[in-house]
Structure formats: C-alpha cells, structure tokens
Design an enzyme around this catalytic site. Sequence first.
Site, mmCIF file in Angstrom:
data_model
loop_
_atom_site.group_PDB
_atom_site.id
_atom_site.type_symbol
_atom_site.label_atom_id
_atom_site.label_comp_id
_atom_site.label_asym_id
_atom_site.label_seq_id
_atom_site.Cartn_x
_atom_site.Cartn_y
_atom_site.Cartn_z
ATOM 1 N N LEU A 17 0.402 -1.126 -0.186
ATOM 2 C CA LEU A 17 -0.049 -0.212 0.026
ATOM 3 C C LEU A 17 1.278 1.463 0.406
ATOM 4 O O LEU A 17 0.912 2.007 1.293
ATOM 5 C CB LEU A 17 -1.201 -0.046 1.109
ATOM 6 C CG LEU A 17 -1.684 0.783 1.211
ATOM 7 C CD1 LEU A 17 -2.869 1.233 0.129
ATOM 8 C CD2 LEU A 17 -3.194 0.537 2.658
ATOM 9 N N GLY A 18 1.230 1.453 -1.225
ATOM 10 C CA GLY A 18 2.424 2.646 -1.188
ATOM 11 C C GLY A 18 1.430 4.429 -0.790
ATOM 12 O O GLY A 18 0.250 3.786 -1.417
ATOM 13 N N HIS A 19 2.314 4.497 -0.354
ATOM 14 C CA HIS A 19 1.477 5.963 -0.144
ATOM 15 C C HIS A 19 2.313 6.821 0.962
ATOM 16 O O HIS A 19 3.350 7.139 1.425
ATOM 17 C CB HIS A 19 0.243 6.132 1.159
ATOM 18 C CG HIS A 19 0.160 5.078 1.911
ATOM 19 N ND1 HIS A 19 0.896 4.007 2.617
ATOM 20 C CD2 HIS A 19 0.605 5.959 3.485
ATOM 21 C CE1 HIS A 19 1.943 3.792 3.442
ATOM 22 N NE2 HIS A 19 1.520 4.853 4.468
ATOM 23 N N ALA A 20 2.188 8.795 0.661
ATOM 24 C CA ALA A 20 3.252 9.410 1.770
ATOM 25 C C ALA A 20 3.094 10.362 2.349
ATOM 26 O O ALA A 20 0.798 10.423 1.805
ATOM 27 C CB ALA A 20 3.926 10.015 0.342
#
Length: 152
Positions: A65-68
């Site tokens: 789950l890619g996020h920033a």
Amino acid sequence: MAKNPNLSIDQVQLKVHADDWEDAIKVAAQPLVDSDNITDGYVNAMIQSVKQLGPYIVIAPGLALGHARPSADVHRTGFAIATLRDPVKFGNKDNDPVDLVVILASVNDTDHLALLQKIVAFLNEPSNLRVLRNATTAVEAQKIVNQINGGN
C-alpha cells in the site's frame, strides 16, 4: 471531508511488469500522474519513505500500500491499483513477494485517514484480494474496488 473517490478504469492496471519494488511503485502510480492527481514528486516521496523506513508499506502477504504524507504534490485525493505479472520483493521477509500494489494519495490528513481506513477494510477481506488478483479485465477490478464507497 471530501467524498471518497471512486476508482476509474484508467487507474486499474492488470498483470503489468515491474523490474523491482521502486519500479512497481512508479508503474502503479503512473495513472495518478497521468490524470494529474499527483506529481512525480509524490511518487519520489513514496520511494524515499520506503528507503528511509523500510518496507512498511507491505501490509499483508503479496500486498503493498504505497503512500506518503499529504503535500502540494497531491492535487486530488485518489488511488490506483496494479497487479504485477511477476511479483517483486520489497525486502519484507514476512510478506514478500508483492503482486498487488495499491497507491493512495490524499490532499490532507483527514482524507488520507478516511480513505486509508476504507481501503484497509476492503483489503482485509480475503475474497476481495482474490477477486483483484484473478481479475482479467479492469471493469472486474473496478467493480469490486468501488464497493469501498458503500456501493454494491
């Protein structure tokens, strides 16, 4: 808070190729860049987070789950999903290799937490993951994913 966005057909990619974990994030995020939801700066921030903090975005077997953090690099809250033709390793000994990458981008912390909660609840249902992994068309994947907004 903004209404949670639906997943559009253009934000679903099935059985795409990625050379490694960085490429997997870039490939999965590309539809959000193409639609101007996010900039390349947000993609780079996601990659830098993993480099600094380790593969914390690999939240379940085969699932990243890619996020920033919300930033000016996010123009509109949204998300994208990619299944990988060949799984890649992120360096998470418990959950590698990854074959499903979800990218989450939010304009503010409130939207981020609300969308993250809905996506995680969706992804915690094993049958949803099975449907995504076995989807042969973007329409199939889109239909199951858009249930996170309460529509069945």
